[in-house]
Design an enzyme around this catalytic site. Structure first.
Site, PDB file in Angstrom:
ATOM      1  N   ASP A 112      -5.158 125.279  -9.905  1.00  0.00           N
ATOM      2  CA  ASP A 112      -5.603 125.862 -11.144  1.00  0.00           C
ATOM      3  C   ASP A 112      -4.734 126.992 -11.589  1.00  0.00           C
ATOM      4  O   ASP A 112      -4.301 127.740 -12.618  1.00  0.00           O
ATOM      5  CB  ASP A 112      -6.893 125.910 -11.972  1.00  0.00           C
ATOM      6  CG  ASP A 112      -7.723 126.621 -10.707  1.00  0.00           C
ATOM      7  OD1 ASP A 112      -8.737 126.858 -11.222  1.00  0.00           O
ATOM      8  OD2 ASP A 112      -7.419 126.809  -9.643  1.00  0.00           O
TER       9      ASP A 112
ATOM     10  N   ARG B 174     -11.754 119.350 -17.909  1.00  0.00           N
ATOM     11  CA  ARG B 174     -11.157 119.075 -19.414  1.00  0.00           C
ATOM     12  C   ARG B 174     -10.079 118.041 -19.190  1.00  0.00           C
ATOM     13  O   ARG B 174      -9.410 117.805 -18.066  1.00  0.00           O
ATOM     14  CB  ARG B 174     -10.313 120.430 -19.402  1.00  0.00           C
ATOM     15  CG  ARG B 174     -11.465 121.605 -19.802  1.00  0.00           C
ATOM     16  CD  ARG B 174     -10.825 122.838 -19.415  1.00  0.00           C
ATOM     17  NE  ARG B 174      -9.662 123.176 -20.009  1.00  0.00           N
ATOM     18  CZ  ARG B 174      -9.302 123.459 -21.108  1.00  0.00           C
ATOM     19  NH1 ARG B 174     -10.366 123.702 -22.139  1.00  0.00           N
ATOM     20  NH2 ARG B 174      -8.047 123.754 -21.667  1.00  0.00           N
TER      21      ARG B 174
ATOM     22  N   SER C 170      -8.677 122.116  -8.598  1.00  0.00           N
ATOM     23  CA  SER C 170      -9.046 123.526  -8.080  1.00  0.00           C
ATOM     24  C   SER C 170      -9.716 123.660  -6.897  1.00  0.00           C
ATOM     25  O   SER C 170     -10.681 124.126  -6.672  1.00  0.00           O
ATOM     26  CB  SER C 170     -10.056 124.290  -9.237  1.00  0.00           C
ATOM     27  OG  SER C 170      -9.310 124.046 -10.613  1.00  0.00           O
TER      28      SER C 170
END
Ligand code: ADP
Ligand code: BG6
Length: 528
Positions: A239, A117, A186
């Site tokens: 994350d 994203r 992440s």
């Protein structure tokens, strides 16, 4: 004569026909009976496999409590020294979290296990908070998960630069402000500053070998500059840390961030003095956010089965992230599949030969497992649809479909209850599980044998805390209702009365906003 013959013949024929018919009927009956016996014995075998698996996955409260204690003990061990535990307990250099005063335009890029994203947010301080935000999400091209570092970071840079080029009038930089980015990554990174860190290893479905040991911020910075852009990466965050920051922005009781998505992990706010291995200055705030990388947690109390053994052996990171492989979205569906393979091979529940696709790793994705698990139709038609669509399996009986659902339930329940034990382990470590004021937890011989010579008693400092909020994100938690319910039930079971002071709240996509907020709170150009 003829008539008599005919009569005899016909009667004889009738008798013969009758005998033939009755023989045929007997033969048919015998076939039906043998088929039924075969089906029954197959179902018995399938049920036996199911029961054996359920026993192996069983997580009674006593066992969960052992996992809770092991988590708290391993957290302590991981803070004392590098390699002191399978829990990496990585200092994040984040010693202060967003407090709502943040202002200005900030960007975030968020590389997860399945999705990527890009996000921009216009922050307006306490009065304005999040004035406007925009984001775009793209599935990560599978080939980039196994390509080169340059290909992966060029992909990220390209998406970011293209997103920035479409900024629009609603977003504006303050005079003198440059675009600054929060980079959510992440994967396990050894941070060397709030905005730099080297990749320790890949997890989930990634294996970009030349990126291991690389500073991921420098790699992304090069990709951005190769596109002629100059943007500063102000914060590099896991994350879970982004989720914690995004949660704390709205609620001061947020102390823990947990991700249950493709992978799983947790971070929390630790007392800086408790991080004995930290060689830097003690932060003014007296706190440090720790990225636990709890996916790599291991304890002899974890209910490991033959399914976990085979899944681990065939994974991209064998011998590692054993806890993640038992509870996260990338793996739950494959755990179910592996049990079904055994039932198909030993009990022929899907006929013969075993459907070829069923033998393919990760062919049963967790969303499809979840669909079957949530099938509340009387004839389990959703189960039939998934088996047909994914494997071409048809004509299963309702009995077989019930066995499939039971396998889903067993895998889901085990994962959810273990995730709950992990959360309560963190609460215990920071003294917010409502237990005694101070105490020690004995490490059993197994844990000691696989740790390099630690004391067999580990002091864990408890202080009774107020309300604690766990900021939770991830597609598994968000979309898998039965998983979420099992997890919350287990937290209540473990904490009893104390569960009233613990809130688990979905902080959807918090990691993106959180990264932008951390970019703001660590920006080069501070807007007062
Ligand atoms: N409907 C669903 N039921 C169960 N699990 C789901 C569902 N949808 C997504 N998931 C799980 O969530 C994971 C995606 O998590 P998400 O947090 O959205 O992305 P990422 O892991 O890339 O951060 C998927 O890999 C899948 O395992
Ligand atoms: O958001 P995702 O992709 O599910 O990732 C969750 C976790 O997945 C683990 O595999 C990583 O080691 C962690 O760093 C990460 O936080």
């Amino acid at each position: 004569m003829a008539d008599a013959f005919k009569a005899r013949y016909s009667s004889g024929a009738q008798i013969r026909t009758g005998k033939i018919r009755s023989a045929a009927a007997c033969a048919a009956a015998a076939v039906i009976v043998s088929r039924r016996l075969k089906v029954r014995s197959q179902k018995c075998t399938a049920r036996k496999i199911l029961l054996e698996f359920q026993e192996a996955c069983y997580t009674p409260l006593a066992r969960l409590r052992q996992v809770v204690d092991a988590m708290a003990v391993e957290m302590h061990a991981g803070l004392v020294s590098e390699g002191g535990s399978k829990l990496k307990m990585l200092p994040t250099y984040i010693d202060r979290l967003p407090d709502g005063h943040e202002r200005g335009l900030y960007y975030a890029v968020d590389l997860g296990g399945t999705n990527f994203r890009v996000l921009r947010v216009q922050l307006g301080g306490l009065e304005g908070r999040v004035i406007k935000q925009e984001y775009e999400e793209v599935a990560i091209p599978p080939e980039l998960m196994l390509g080169t570092s340059e290909q992966l970071f060029d992909f990220i840079a390209k998406e970011l630069v293209s997103f920035v080029a479409r900024e629009g009038q609603d977003f504006r930089l303050h005079a003198g402000q440059n675009r600054e980015i929060g980079f959510t990554f992440s994967f396990p990174v050894k941070q060397t500053a709030v905005n730099s860190g080297t990749l320790l290893q890949w997890t989930k479905g990634f294996k970009v070998n030349d990126a291991v040991g690389e500073d991921v911020v420098a790699a992304l910075q090069r990709g951005i500059e190769r596109r002629g852009y100059k943007m500063r990466i102000a914060a590099l965050v896991n994350d879970t840390v982004g989720t914690l920051a995004g949660g704390r922005y709205w609620n001061n009781d947020v102390m823990i961030g947990v991700i249950l998505g493709t992978g799983t992990n947790a971070c929390y706010v630790e007392r800086a003095e408790a991080v004995s291995k930290w060689a830097g200055d003690i932060p003014k705030s007296g706190e440090m956010v720790i990225n636990m990388e709890w996916g790599n947690f291991w304890s002899s109390h974890l209910p490991r089965t033959y399914v976990d053994e085979s899944l681990d052996n065939e994974s991209l990171n064998p011998g590692e992230y054993g806890f993640e492989k038992m509870i996260s979205g990338m793996y739950l569906g494959d755990c179910v599949r592996r049990v079904l393979v055994r039932m198909a091979q030993e009990a022929c529940i899907f006929g013969t030969p075993v459907p070829h696709k069923l033998l393919e790793a990760f062919s049963l994705m967790t969303p499809d497992m979840s669909k079957m698990h949530h099938d509340d139709s009387s004839d389990l038609k959703v189960v039939a649809e998934v088996l047909k669509r994914v494997y071409g399996i048809q004509n299963t009986t309702v009995g077989i479909r019930k066995i499939v659902v039971a396998v889903c339930d067993t895998v889901c329940q085990r994962g959810a209850r273990l995730a709950a034990a992990g959360i309560v382990g963190i609460l215990k470590k920071i003294g917010r599980d409502g237990s005694a004021a101070n105490g020690v937890i004995k490490r059993n011989t197994f844990e000691q044998s696989d740790m390099n010579g630690f004391h067999d008693e580990v002091p864990v400092h408890y202080t009774s805390g107020g309300r604690t909020v766990v900021a939770m994100d991830g597609g598994l938690y968000e979309h898998y209702t039965k998983f979420r319910n099992y997890m919350q039930e287990a937290v209540v079971e473990l904490l009893g009365e104390g569960s009233k002071n613990v809130v688990i709240e979905l902080s959807k996509d918090g990691s993106g906003i959180g990264a932008a907020l951390l970019a703001a709170s660590h920006a080069e150009y501070v807007i007062s």
